[in-house]
Design a protein around this motif. Structure first.
Motif, short mmCIF file in Angstrom:
data_model
loop_
_atom_site.label_atom_id
_atom_site.label_comp_id
_atom_site.label_asym_id
_atom_site.label_seq_id
_atom_site.Cartn_x
_atom_site.Cartn_y
_atom_site.Cartn_z
N PRO A 119 -35.98 30.55 23.64
CA PRO A 119 -35.52 31.47 22.58
C PRO A 119 -36.28 32.78 22.57
O PRO A 119 -35.81 33.77 22.00
N SER A 120 -37.44 32.81 23.22
CA SER A 120 -38.23 34.04 23.23
C SER A 120 -37.51 35.19 23.90
O SER A 120 -37.86 36.36 23.70
N TYR A 154 -34.32 35.94 23.48
CA TYR A 154 -33.21 36.42 22.67
C TYR A 154 -33.63 37.59 21.78
O TYR A 154 -34.67 37.55 21.12
N THR A 177 -32.04 38.11 19.19
CA THR A 177 -31.84 37.51 17.88
C THR A 177 -33.13 36.91 17.32
O THR A 177 -33.32 36.85 16.10
N LYS A 178 -34.01 36.46 18.20
CA LYS A 178 -35.29 35.90 17.73
C LYS A 178 -36.06 36.95 16.94
O LYS A 178 -36.64 36.68 15.89
N ARG A 179 -36.07 38.18 17.46
CA ARG A 179 -36.81 39.25 16.80
C ARG A 179 -36.10 39.71 15.52
O ARG A 179 -36.74 40.21 14.59
N GLY A 227 -34.94 35.21 13.84
CA GLY A 227 -35.70 34.00 14.14
C GLY A 227 -34.84 32.75 14.21
O GLY A 227 -35.34 31.66 14.50
N LYS A 228 -33.54 32.89 13.98
CA LYS A 228 -32.65 31.72 13.96
C LYS A 228 -32.13 31.41 15.36
O LYS A 228 -30.95 31.63 15.69
N VAL A 229 -33.00 30.89 16.19
CA VAL A 229 -32.65 30.57 17.57
C VAL A 229 -33.38 29.30 17.99
O VAL A 229 -34.41 28.93 17.41
N ASP A 281 -28.62 39.20 23.65
CA ASP A 281 -29.28 37.94 23.99
C ASP A 281 -29.05 37.60 25.46
O ASP A 281 -29.96 37.14 26.16
#
Length: 207
Positions: free
Chosen positions: A86-87, A89, A91-93, A96-98, A182
């Motif tokens: 997930p790092s 993505y 979206t993680k930044r 955080g929903k990954v 992503d």
């Protein structure tokens, strides 16, 4: 095989390419004795039959070929695969929903397994498989390099497999369900990895 619409592979030529590229398949049969699975190299003859035919061979001592199948036989071909952190993505930044996942390619070929032990047919299958795996080597080994009587004895220890393909399922899970940012992050992350990861990176769609 569970295949969400976003990951479904419908291109038969692409599925055949995955099958040819897989050095080792898994042959799975449901029998009265339970599930039987044998890893073995399989050769695809795409022009034979309606959907192609698979050829291979098993050890005669292997009980797999003796047990009557209760349903279709399944040949599983695994293509390139890689772990996705997930790092990578965007979206993680952002939220955080990954969670982690795995990208992979797989093809399942179904059909009725036929076994045979005629020496000439076995020799043809063994020869074709050998040519497939030895052909690119600088000093390829050929079946004819061994004494004929030795090869004849080896053939008595195997049984041939012919599997006419009646159904193909293909899955190409390459982050298609993720936003473009992503996907770009996954491709960049995998591109910095080992050769297999770099291969997977090249399969991730940019749009």
């Amino acid at each position: 095989m569970y295949i969400p619409p976003a990951f479904r592979e419908t291109d038969e030529a692409a599925m055949h390419a995955t099958m040819r590229a897989a050095p080792l398949a898994s042959l799975v049969t449901a029998t009265a004795a339970g599930l039987l699975c044998t890893p073995l190299p399989l050769l695809l003859e795409p022009e034979e039959g309606e959907r192609g035919v698979l050829y291979g061979h098993l050890a005669r001592a292997n009980p797999h070929w003796r047990e009557p199948a209760q349903a279709e036989t399944l040949a599983i071909f695994s293509g390139p695969d890689a772990y996705v952190t997930p790092s990578w993505y965007a979206t993680k930044r952002e939220t955080g929903k990954v969670v982690p996942t795995w990208n992979y390619v797989a093809v399942h070929a179904y059909g009725p397994a036929e076994f045979f032990d005629e020496p000439d047919r076995l020799l043809a299958v063994v020869t074709r498989l050998t040519e497939r795996h030895e052909g690119a080597r600088p000093d390829p080994w050929a079946v004819a390099d061994a004494p004929a009587e030795f090869i004849a004895a080896q053939l008595r220890g195997i049984v041939g497999l012919r599997l006419p393909i009646t159904r193909l399922e293909g899955k190409r899970k390459m982050s298609q369900n993720r936003p473009a940012a992503d996907r770009a992050g996954v491709a960049a992350g995998l591109a910095a990895g080992d050769p297999t990861e770099r291969h997977v990176a090249g399969l991730i769609p940019s749009a």
